[in-house]
Design a protein around this motif. Structure first.
Motif, PDB file in Angstrom:
ATOM      1  N   GLY B  82       0.792  -1.232   0.000  1.00  0.00           N
ATOM      2  CA  GLY B  82       0.000   0.000   0.000  1.00  0.00           C
ATOM      3  C   GLY B  82       0.818   1.272   0.000  1.00  0.00           C
ATOM      4  O   GLY B  82       0.274   2.375   0.000  1.00  0.00           O
ATOM      5  N   LEU B  83       2.131   1.135  -0.017  1.00  0.00           N
ATOM      6  CA  LEU B  83       2.964   2.334   0.064  1.00  0.00           C
ATOM      7  C   LEU B  83       2.942   3.090  -1.268  1.00  0.00           C
ATOM      8  O   LEU B  83       3.168   2.512  -2.325  1.00  0.00           O
ATOM      9  CB  LEU B  83       4.392   1.912   0.403  1.00  0.00           C
ATOM     10  CG  LEU B  83       5.064   2.723   1.491  1.00  0.00           C
ATOM     11  CD1 LEU B  83       6.005   1.869   2.294  1.00  0.00           C
ATOM     12  CD2 LEU B  83       5.792   3.873   0.872  1.00  0.00           C
ATOM     13  N   THR B  84       2.655   4.374  -1.206  1.00  0.00           N
ATOM     14  CA  THR B  84       2.589   5.150  -2.444  1.00  0.00           C
ATOM     15  C   THR B  84       3.099   6.573  -2.215  1.00  0.00           C
ATOM     16  O   THR B  84       3.384   6.967  -1.082  1.00  0.00           O
ATOM     17  CB  THR B  84       1.154   5.167  -3.014  1.00  0.00           C
ATOM     18  OG1 THR B  84       1.166   5.810  -4.290  1.00  0.00           O
ATOM     19  CG2 THR B  84       0.195   5.908  -2.090  1.00  0.00           C
ATOM     20  N   SER B  85       3.186   7.330  -3.302  1.00  0.00           N
ATOM     21  CA  SER B  85       3.751   8.676  -3.233  1.00  0.00           C
ATOM     22  C   SER B  85       2.818   9.651  -2.557  1.00  0.00           C
ATOM     23  O   SER B  85       1.600   9.572  -2.699  1.00  0.00           O
ATOM     24  CB  SER B  85       4.017   9.195  -4.642  1.00  0.00           C
ATOM     25  OG  SER B  85       4.881   8.335  -5.299  1.00  0.00           O
ATOM     26  N   ALA B  86       3.398  10.591  -1.833  1.00  0.00           N
ATOM     27  CA  ALA B  86       2.660  11.765  -1.382  1.00  0.00           C
ATOM     28  C   ALA B  86       3.056  12.897  -2.353  1.00  0.00           C
ATOM     29  O   ALA B  86       3.715  12.634  -3.352  1.00  0.00           O
ATOM     30  CB  ALA B  86       3.062  12.096   0.037  1.00  0.00           C
ATOM     31  N   PRO B  88       4.980  15.925  -1.559  1.00  0.00           N
ATOM     32  CA  PRO B  88       5.628  16.766  -0.544  1.00  0.00           C
ATOM     33  C   PRO B  88       5.903  18.197  -0.996  1.00  0.00           C
ATOM     34  O   PRO B  88       5.974  19.092  -0.170  1.00  0.00           O
ATOM     35  CB  PRO B  88       6.936  16.028  -0.240  1.00  0.00           C
ATOM     36  CG  PRO B  88       7.162  15.125  -1.391  1.00  0.00           C
ATOM     37  CD  PRO B  88       5.806  14.754  -1.908  1.00  0.00           C
ATOM     38  N   PHE B  91       3.653  19.759  -5.900  1.00  0.00           N
ATOM     39  CA  PHE B  91       4.027  19.971  -7.297  1.00  0.00           C
ATOM     40  C   PHE B  91       2.790  19.909  -8.183  1.00  0.00           C
ATOM     41  O   PHE B  91       1.982  18.998  -8.061  1.00  0.00           O
ATOM     42  CB  PHE B  91       5.029  18.910  -7.729  1.00  0.00           C
ATOM     43  CG  PHE B  91       5.875  19.323  -8.883  1.00  0.00           C
ATOM     44  CD1 PHE B  91       7.131  19.880  -8.673  1.00  0.00           C
ATOM     45  CD2 PHE B  91       5.418  19.188 -10.191  1.00  0.00           C
ATOM     46  CE1 PHE B  91       7.917  20.272  -9.743  1.00  0.00           C
ATOM     47  CE2 PHE B  91       6.202  19.581 -11.263  1.00  0.00           C
ATOM     48  CZ  PHE B  91       7.455  20.126 -11.038  1.00  0.00           C
ATOM     49  N   PRO B  92       2.662  20.876  -9.097  1.00  0.00           N
ATOM     50  CA  PRO B  92       1.458  20.907  -9.935  1.00  0.00           C
ATOM     51  C   PRO B  92       1.229  19.597 -10.703  1.00  0.00           C
ATOM     52  O   PRO B  92       2.161  19.055 -11.281  1.00  0.00           O
ATOM     53  CB  PRO B  92       1.713  22.075 -10.901  1.00  0.00           C
ATOM     54  CG  PRO B  92       3.044  22.644 -10.586  1.00  0.00           C
ATOM     55  CD  PRO B  92       3.560  22.015  -9.342  1.00  0.00           C
ATOM     56  N   LYS B  97      -1.227  12.649 -11.858  1.00  0.00           N
ATOM     57  CA  LYS B  97      -0.404  11.714 -12.640  1.00  0.00           C
ATOM     58  C   LYS B  97      -0.260  10.379 -11.917  1.00  0.00           C
ATOM     59  O   LYS B  97      -0.317   9.315 -12.531  1.00  0.00           O
ATOM     60  CB  LYS B  97       0.973  12.332 -12.901  1.00  0.00           C
ATOM     61  CG  LYS B  97       0.939  13.360 -14.021  1.00  0.00           C
ATOM     62  CD  LYS B  97       2.285  14.010 -14.241  1.00  0.00           C
ATOM     63  CE  LYS B  97       2.220  14.976 -15.432  1.00  0.00           C
ATOM     64  NZ  LYS B  97       3.377  15.860 -15.480  1.00  0.00           N
ATOM     65  N   ARG B 102      -1.821   4.715 -11.221  1.00  0.00           N
ATOM     66  CA  ARG B 102      -2.309   3.665 -10.325  1.00  0.00           C
ATOM     67  C   ARG B 102      -3.463   2.924 -10.972  1.00  0.00           C
ATOM     68  O   ARG B 102      -3.567   1.693 -10.893  1.00  0.00           O
ATOM     69  CB  ARG B 102      -2.734   4.258  -8.975  1.00  0.00           C
ATOM     70  CG  ARG B 102      -1.551   4.573  -8.074  1.00  0.00           C
ATOM     71  CD  ARG B 102      -1.952   5.300  -6.822  1.00  0.00           C
ATOM     72  NE  ARG B 102      -2.854   4.503  -5.995  1.00  0.00           N
ATOM     73  CZ  ARG B 102      -3.484   4.984  -4.926  1.00  0.00           C
ATOM     74  NH1 ARG B 102      -3.307   6.245  -4.560  1.00  0.00           N
ATOM     75  NH2 ARG B 102      -4.289   4.222  -4.237  1.00  0.00           N
ATOM     76  N   ASN B 108       0.518   0.503  -6.810  1.00  0.00           N
ATOM     77  CA  ASN B 108       0.522   1.751  -6.055  1.00  0.00           C
ATOM     78  C   ASN B 108       1.803   2.544  -6.250  1.00  0.00           C
ATOM     79  O   ASN B 108       1.870   3.716  -5.952  1.00  0.00           O
ATOM     80  CB  ASN B 108       0.322   1.473  -4.561  1.00  0.00           C
ATOM     81  CG  ASN B 108      -1.119   1.117  -4.269  1.00  0.00           C
ATOM     82  OD1 ASN B 108      -2.039   1.685  -4.872  1.00  0.00           O
ATOM     83  ND2 ASN B 108      -1.332   0.170  -3.376  1.00  0.00           N
ATOM     84  N   SER B 139      10.164   9.177  -3.289  1.00  0.00           N
ATOM     85  CA  SER B 139      10.340   8.740  -1.895  1.00  0.00           C
ATOM     86  C   SER B 139       9.761   7.357  -1.627  1.00  0.00           C
ATOM     87  O   SER B 139      10.343   6.561  -0.885  1.00  0.00           O
ATOM     88  CB  SER B 139       9.657   9.719  -0.946  1.00  0.00           C
ATOM     89  OG  SER B 139      10.162  11.006  -1.098  1.00  0.00           O
ATOM     90  N   GLU B 143      11.849   4.221  -0.220  1.00  0.00           N
ATOM     91  CA  GLU B 143      11.474   3.618   1.055  1.00  0.00           C
ATOM     92  C   GLU B 143      11.220   2.114   0.894  1.00  0.00           C
ATOM     93  O   GLU B 143      11.695   1.297   1.686  1.00  0.00           O
ATOM     94  CB  GLU B 143      10.222   4.319   1.610  1.00  0.00           C
ATOM     95  CG  GLU B 143       9.709   3.774   2.927  1.00  0.00           C
ATOM     96  CD  GLU B 143      10.626   4.072   4.119  1.00  0.00           C
ATOM     97  OE1 GLU B 143      11.519   4.930   3.982  1.00  0.00           O
ATOM     98  OE2 GLU B 143      10.440   3.433   5.168  1.00  0.00           O
ATOM     99  N   MET B 170      11.252  13.926 -10.832  1.00  0.00           N
ATOM    100  CA  MET B 170      11.401  15.382 -10.705  1.00  0.00           C
ATOM    101  C   MET B 170      10.408  16.026  -9.755  1.00  0.00           C
ATOM    102  O   MET B 170      10.713  16.986  -9.070  1.00  0.00           O
ATOM    103  CB  MET B 170      11.202  16.032 -12.072  1.00  0.00           C
ATOM    104  CG  MET B 170      12.339  15.846 -13.010  1.00  0.00           C
ATOM    105  SD  MET B 170      11.907  16.558 -14.600  1.00  0.00           S
ATOM    106  CE  MET B 170      10.660  15.450 -15.174  1.00  0.00           C
ATOM    107  N   GLN B 171       9.192  15.483  -9.738  1.00  0.00           N
ATOM    108  CA  GLN B 171       8.129  16.126  -8.955  1.00  0.00           C
ATOM    109  C   GLN B 171       8.357  16.064  -7.453  1.00  0.00           C
ATOM    110  O   GLN B 171       7.649  16.709  -6.701  1.00  0.00           O
ATOM    111  CB  GLN B 171       6.766  15.493  -9.290  1.00  0.00           C
ATOM    112  CG  GLN B 171       6.287  15.778 -10.694  1.00  0.00           C
ATOM    113  CD  GLN B 171       6.731  14.730 -11.702  1.00  0.00           C
ATOM    114  OE1 GLN B 171       7.660  13.961 -11.439  1.00  0.00           O
ATOM    115  NE2 GLN B 171       6.104  14.697 -12.857  1.00  0.00           N
TER     116      GLN B 171
END
Lengths: 318, 284
Positions: B82-86, B88, B91-92, B97, B102, B108, B139, B143, B170-171
């Motif tokens: 279940g780990l996915t991007s936030a 932080p 970023f527009p 995206k 997903r 994820n 991230s 992780e 980049m984001q």
């Protein structure tokens, strides 16, 4: 005289005017003291307004300023008896990275830094501060030596990036950087990194993994150049300013993100306006860092560094 | 306008393929090789693990197809699914995206980690999937990979990673770059603990991923024809102002330049990994 950046033109124009008036008063009977005083007050306010509120893009311009001090400018001012050593023992010597030993307040240290040139001739010799694999391998060789002889390592980061060339690829640019990251993880001596100009992606990180990572106020540190990001994201390199803002590449932003430790202030108008003063500002932070790290055992130095990087990142669970 | 543009041939019209032309191969039944354009029954290319039966081109695999192709049946167990991007940096458009990918991939994030058995050898495993944001590393990926390596260290089992990535994401700005350090630190701890790490680079493995964990296994392998390198081809061509040879930055090119241990055909992958794993287990 230092090339003038667009955003600081009002300051420079006003300074010129004051200078003219002063010259005029010297040769004439008319007393313009009050006028000059008013203008000088205005200048102070203007400087405060402009230099105190730099936009990310202004900092990019500062970081890229042709007169911005380089690694060797600081080495000369901060250390004694610097002796440079050369070569990676595998392929060659890469002058885009300088490396050697010196005294820092009577303590032997190892110094490693990207080295740009200040004119075309020197830039060609230094490959514009963009290292090949042999530069990273030389750096690693010296870091291992530092560990053997129990010297703290101080690195200065100032590169647009690792050199994107054919030979660099053939000789394993990726492997050279990756290996440095891995080996720096295990070094039992303190590592302090200071970003003094542009911190360009993997090319910066290759000598930039430290117990403490500091940045000069107007330096930048970025995963990709703003132009590169804009070209990929918005198909327009002209959107670089927007990318510079979105990517959070300035020292204050990165401090907020928890990626760096200290923001080192710069003299008014940028490091190039007063290199001695800038060196003194660096000195304060560096001394504090090394003093703190000196207290740690070699196991704790490695452990602290691991804990620092292990935490970096922001994610969520769904 | 630069002079060369003045003389250069300029395309007057952009050709946009019609919706009909895009699906010139009946969906689901037939598939065209991305390389030689030969058309096959989909069944046939699935059976050959997405390797073109005609030219041998290795098409990108999804993470789950890869996992199925390597593990002894029913042995794979996923970690941190279940780990996915936030977002932080706020970023527009980043969240949209991620959401889109997903939905598109059913994943994820661009990496699946876990443990399983390859030819009777228990291993920890990470497989990247280039269908998700080009496998770019943010991230969440850093992780997941770090946790998988740490778990392998604690369990004292080998760690195998299949890389597929365009580089850092980049984001997430510098947080992405720092994942290179974070994962490499984990690799250092793992390798120092005496355990075996194998990296298999698949198409493409570039930028921040090639300059971190992908290049520092005890063994670094690659699939045939995979693009592997640090800087992008176009950037290099612009920098050095010359055309690069066709095979530049391929797996074979890296082999020739001493950068990888071996190029392994996808059909031989399971057997070869099994053999290497067993040889290392027997030596301990």
């Amino acid at each position: 005289m230092a090339p003038i950046m667009e955003f600081e033109k009002p300051i420079v124009n006003l300074k010129e005017k004051i200078k003219e008036l002063k010259a005029f008063t010297e040769n004439s009977e008319i007393d313009l003291k009050d006028e000059i005083k008013t203008l000088e007050e205005r200048l102070a306010k203007l400087e405060e307004d402009i230099y105190g509120n730099l936009k990310p893009w202004n900092r990019v311009q500062m970081a890229r300023h042709p007169d911005r001090p380089t690694t060797l400018d600081y080495v000369e001012r901060l250390f004694e008896d610097f002796i440079e050593f050369h070569g990676d023992r595998l392929f060659g010597e890469d002058e885009a990275i300088v490396s050697g030993i010196a005294y820092y307040k009577n303590q032997p240290v190892t110094i490693i830094g990207h080295q740009r040139g200040k004119d075309t001739k020197e830039n060609i010799k230094r490959n514009f501060g963009m290292p090949h694999p042999e530069g990273y391998r030389k750096a690693l060789r010296h870091m291992k030596q530092a560990e053997k002889f129990n010297r703290p390592i101080i690195t200065f980061i100032d590169t647009k990036g690792a050199y994107p060339g054919k030979a660099a690829e053939e000789r394993g640019q990726s492997e050279a950087i990756a290996k440095n990251l891995m080996e720096m993880a295990g070094l039992t001596v303190p590592i302090v990194c200071i970003v003094i100009g542009e911190g360009g992606s993997g090319g910066a990180l290759g000598i930039g993994v430290g117990n403490h990572v500091h940045m000069l106020e107007n330096s930048t540190y970025s995963v990709i150049s703003p132009e590169g990001a804009a070209a990929i994201l918005w198909k327009d390199a002209g959107e670089a300013q927007r990318a510079a803002e979105s990517m959070r590449i300035t020292a204050p932003d990165l401090k907020k993100l928890g990626v760096i430790d200290e923001v080192i202030p710069e003299p008014k108008g940028g490091a190039h306006r007063d290199i001695d003063k800038q060196a003194a500002f660096i000195d304060q932070v560096l001394e504090k860092s090394l003093k703190e790290l000196k207290e740690l055992s070699s196991e704790d130095i490695v452990e602290e560094r691991w804990q620092k990087y292990k935490k970096i990142g922001s994610f969520q669970t769904v | 306008m630069p002079l060369k543009d003045f003389f250069g041939k300029r395309k007057k019209y952009a050709s946009i393929p019609s919706e009909k032309a895009k699906v010139d191969v009946p969906e689901g039944l037939m598939q065209k090789c991305d390389n030689c354009k030969q058309i096959y029954y989909r069944k046939e290319i699935v059976k050959s693990l997405y390797v073109c039966p005609n030219c041998g081109y290795h098409h990108p695999m999804t993470a789950w197809t890869r996992i199925e192709s390597l593990f002894d049946e029913g042995t794979f167990q996923e970690w941190d699914a279940g780990l996915t991007s936030a977002n932080p940096l706020n970023f527009p458009d980043y969240e949209e995206k991620i959401k889109k990918d997903r939905q598109k991939t059913g994943l994820n994030e661009a990496v699946v980690t876990g443990t399983g058995v390859i030819e009777n050898n228990q291993v920890a495993f990470a497989v990247m999937d280039s269908h998700f944001r080009m496998g770019s590393m943010g991230s969440a990926i850093g992780e997941k990979i770090t946790r998988a390596i740490e778990e392998a260290r604690k369990e004292s089992i080998p760690f195998i990673i299949f890389t597929a990535s365009g580089g850092a994401r980049m984001q997430e700005g510098l947080l992405s770059l720092m994942q290179m350090a974070k994962t490499s630190f984990a690799v250092k701890r793992f390798r120092d603990s005496g355990n075996l790490m194998i990296s298999v680079m698949t198409h493409p493995t570039t930028g921040g991923v090639s300059a971190s964990f992908a290049s520092i296994g005890d063994y670094n392998f690659a699939e045939p024809g995979a693009l592997i390198g640090f800087a992008g081809r176009r950037i290099i061509e612009q920098t050095i102002r010359e055309k690069l040879p066709n095979d530049f930055q391929t797996a074979e090119f890296q082999l020739e330049h001493g950068q990888i241990d071996k190029v392994i055909h996808r059909h031989d992958m399971k057997k070869m990994l099994g053999k290497i794993l067993s040889m290392h287990a027997d030596g301990r």
